[in-house]
Design a protein around this motif. Sequence first.
Motif, PDB file in Angstrom:
ATOM      1  N   PRO A   1       0.807  -1.228   0.000  1.00  0.00           N
ATOM      2  CA  PRO A   1       0.000   0.000   0.000  1.00  0.00           C
ATOM      3  C   PRO A   1       0.837   1.274   0.000  1.00  0.00           C
ATOM      4  N   LEU A   2       1.924   1.266   0.735  1.00  0.00           N
ATOM      5  CA  LEU A   2       2.778   2.455   0.804  1.00  0.00           C
ATOM      6  C   LEU A   2       3.399   2.753  -0.552  1.00  0.00           C
ATOM      7  N   ARG A   3       3.893   1.697  -1.217  1.00  0.00           N
ATOM      8  CA  ARG A   3       4.543   1.881  -2.509  1.00  0.00           C
ATOM      9  C   ARG A   3       3.554   2.316  -3.584  1.00  0.00           C
ATOM     10  N   VAL A   4       2.390   1.685  -3.602  1.00  0.00           N
ATOM     11  CA  VAL A   4       1.402   2.017  -4.632  1.00  0.00           C
ATOM     12  C   VAL A   4       0.855   3.429  -4.423  1.00  0.00           C
ATOM     13  N   ASP A   5       0.626   3.816  -3.192  1.00  0.00           N
ATOM     14  CA  ASP A   5       0.197   5.188  -2.914  1.00  0.00           C
ATOM     15  C   ASP A   5       1.207   6.189  -3.467  1.00  0.00           C
ATOM     16  N   ALA A   6       2.491   5.942  -3.223  1.00  0.00           N
ATOM     17  CA  ALA A   6       3.532   6.854  -3.698  1.00  0.00           C
ATOM     18  C   ALA A   6       3.587   6.891  -5.220  1.00  0.00           C
ATOM     19  N   SER A   7       3.461   5.729  -5.855  1.00  0.00           N
ATOM     20  CA  SER A   7       3.493   5.672  -7.322  1.00  0.00           C
ATOM     21  C   SER A   7       2.308   6.409  -7.934  1.00  0.00           C
ATOM     22  N   CYS A   8       1.125   6.200  -7.358  1.00  0.00           N
ATOM     23  CA  CYS A   8      -0.073   6.863  -7.880  1.00  0.00           C
ATOM     24  C   CYS A   8       0.026   8.381  -7.742  1.00  0.00           C
ATOM     25  N   LYS A   9       0.515   8.816  -6.611  1.00  0.00           N
ATOM     26  CA  LYS A   9       0.663  10.255  -6.364  1.00  0.00           C
ATOM     27  C   LYS A   9       1.622  10.873  -7.376  1.00  0.00           C
ATOM     28  N   ASN A  10       2.717  10.174  -7.656  1.00  0.00           N
ATOM     29  CA  ASN A  10       3.674  10.667  -8.652  1.00  0.00           C
ATOM     30  C   ASN A  10       3.104  10.614 -10.066  1.00  0.00           C
ATOM     31  N   ALA A  11       2.360   9.540 -10.362  1.00  0.00           N
ATOM     32  CA  ALA A  11       1.896   9.306 -11.731  1.00  0.00           C
ATOM     33  C   ALA A  11       0.963  10.398 -12.229  1.00  0.00           C
ATOM     34  N   ILE A  12       0.036  10.836 -11.402  1.00  0.00           N
ATOM     35  CA  ILE A  12      -0.904  11.847 -11.877  1.00  0.00           C
ATOM     36  C   ILE A  12      -0.187  13.165 -12.184  1.00  0.00           C
ATOM     37  N   LYS A  13       0.833  13.490 -11.406  1.00  0.00           N
ATOM     38  CA  LYS A  13       1.599  14.718 -11.672  1.00  0.00           C
ATOM     39  C   LYS A  13       2.404  14.582 -12.967  1.00  0.00           C
ATOM     40  N   ILE A  14       2.952  13.394 -13.193  1.00  0.00           N
ATOM     41  CA  ILE A  14       3.728  13.171 -14.408  1.00  0.00           C
ATOM     42  C   ILE A  14       2.812  13.144 -15.630  1.00  0.00           C
ATOM     43  N   ALA A  15       1.627  12.560 -15.496  1.00  0.00           N
ATOM     44  CA  ALA A  15       0.669  12.556 -16.604  1.00  0.00           C
ATOM     45  C   ALA A  15       0.286  13.984 -16.984  1.00  0.00           C
ATOM     46  N   ASP A  16       0.032  14.825 -15.990  1.00  0.00           N
ATOM     47  CA  ASP A  16      -0.305  16.229 -16.261  1.00  0.00           C
ATOM     48  C   ASP A  16       0.845  16.935 -16.970  1.00  0.00           C
ATOM     49  N   PHE A  17       2.082  16.636 -16.556  1.00  0.00           N
ATOM     50  CA  PHE A  17       3.252  17.230 -17.197  1.00  0.00           C
ATOM     51  C   PHE A  17       3.343  16.815 -18.665  1.00  0.00           C
TER      52      PHE A  17
ATOM     53  N   LEU B   1       5.923   4.027 -19.212  1.00  0.00           N
ATOM     54  CA  LEU B   1       6.619   4.390 -17.981  1.00  0.00           C
ATOM     55  C   LEU B   1       6.011   3.655 -16.787  1.00  0.00           C
ATOM     56  N   SER B   2       6.863   3.097 -15.947  1.00  0.00           N
ATOM     57  CA  SER B   2       6.456   2.585 -14.648  1.00  0.00           C
ATOM     58  C   SER B   2       6.950   3.593 -13.621  1.00  0.00           C
ATOM     59  N   ILE B   3       6.023   4.289 -13.002  1.00  0.00           N
ATOM     60  CA  ILE B   3       6.390   5.369 -12.091  1.00  0.00           C
ATOM     61  C   ILE B   3       6.685   4.798 -10.704  1.00  0.00           C
ATOM     62  N   GLY B   4       7.864   5.096 -10.215  1.00  0.00           N
ATOM     63  CA  GLY B   4       8.292   4.575  -8.927  1.00  0.00           C
ATOM     64  C   GLY B   4       8.042   5.531  -7.786  1.00  0.00           C
ATOM     65  N   CYS B   5       8.869   5.433  -6.762  1.00  0.00           N
ATOM     66  CA  CYS B   5       8.646   6.157  -5.512  1.00  0.00           C
ATOM     67  C   CYS B   5       9.665   7.272  -5.277  1.00  0.00           C
ATOM     68  N   GLU B   6      10.406   7.647  -6.319  1.00  0.00           N
ATOM     69  CA  GLU B   6      11.370   8.731  -6.162  1.00  0.00           C
ATOM     70  C   GLU B   6      10.650  10.072  -5.975  1.00  0.00           C
TER      71      GLU B   6
END
Length: 386
Positions: free
Chosen positions: A246-262, A360-365
């Motif tokens: 759950p922690l990893r997927v939450d972080a990936s999802c949070k990053n992904a929407i910002k990257i998609a918008d970019f 792209l597979s968005i990670g937790c960076e």
Amino acid sequence: MKFATKAIHAGVEPDPSTGAIMTPIFQTSTFAQPAVGQNKGFEYARSSNPTRQALEKSFAALENAKHGFAFSSGMAATDTIMKLLKPNDEVICGQDIYGGSYRLFVKVYEEIGIKFHFIDMQNEEIVKNTINSNSKMIWIETPSNPLLQIVDIEKIIKIAKENNLISVVDNTFATPYLQNPITMGADIAMHSATKYLGGHSDVVMGALMLNNDELAEKIYFIQKSCGAVPSPFDCFLMLRGIKTLPLRVDASCKNAIKIADFLVSHEKVENVYYAGLTTHKGHNIAQKQMRQFGGMISFDLKQDTQANAYKFLENINVFALAESLGGVESLACYPAMMTHASIPIEKRHEIGITDSLVRLSIGCEDVDDLIEDLEQALMKITFQKI
């Protein structure tokens, strides 16, 4: 238990002999028996192993299922499902599915007489019209790989039940944290556990989860007879990885929407495939059946050439150019020559896998580092004047 609690505790109990919190690695191939026909629940490690047993209980719990099975890879899990079928049986599946699944279906199982229909699974009428007297199974992949198409699971499963077909959902991209096909009525949920469930790019494994006792008995027989089982050490690694899902997927999802918008706003990007975007065809369905939109994004370049895709991929730094997905580190993949190379080029183009498509597979960076990396790599591309 709520999901985060299940991820940490389901299937895992302190070792009765030592009190060890983590399930021990029972690195043994066989088990001593007190007498002929008597054992302590284990006979031979291909049939069962205490470490694998704990993992399989965890798998089942994650998908709200009664039965869980672990395999040596996602393809071994897929292969096991195909062994439920016989020559002349037919399978209906999406036209946009993982290339390894496509290769197994076409190059192995069509050779022994099983027919596959690759259709637009987003269109229910096409699904209904494809079913015939030989149809035995519907294979759903949502979000799909690599175009992130969204299939309405409940509607397709309803069609499957009406026609007495086995329904299988490849839930790899969504993970059990975001989507639960078994709860929606699917017969089998399949995962390449290598990806998000393991989450650290250090173990290869597959998983099947289901409720039906008769199907479970058949799957166990195939698992035991064919022997595509993971090692105890790999099972230990998978149990370790699941705890932070759950922690990893939450972080990936949070990053992904910002990257998609970019990416949507970038001058060199043409199409962005991410269900979290309100412009995505399947956005409303994804909103209904998923808790978040996942960490996978694909996009096309405005000038659709292989050379432009290569230029971008040669210049990424934080993202790694690699197959696979779902780990804590961000990866970039070129489907046309990597994950989906087994699909003929005409077919790839027909379903929308272009020469410039990047997955792209968005990670937790840190998301700012990821966006900066994408920006500098995109800016290295020089479009040819037409």
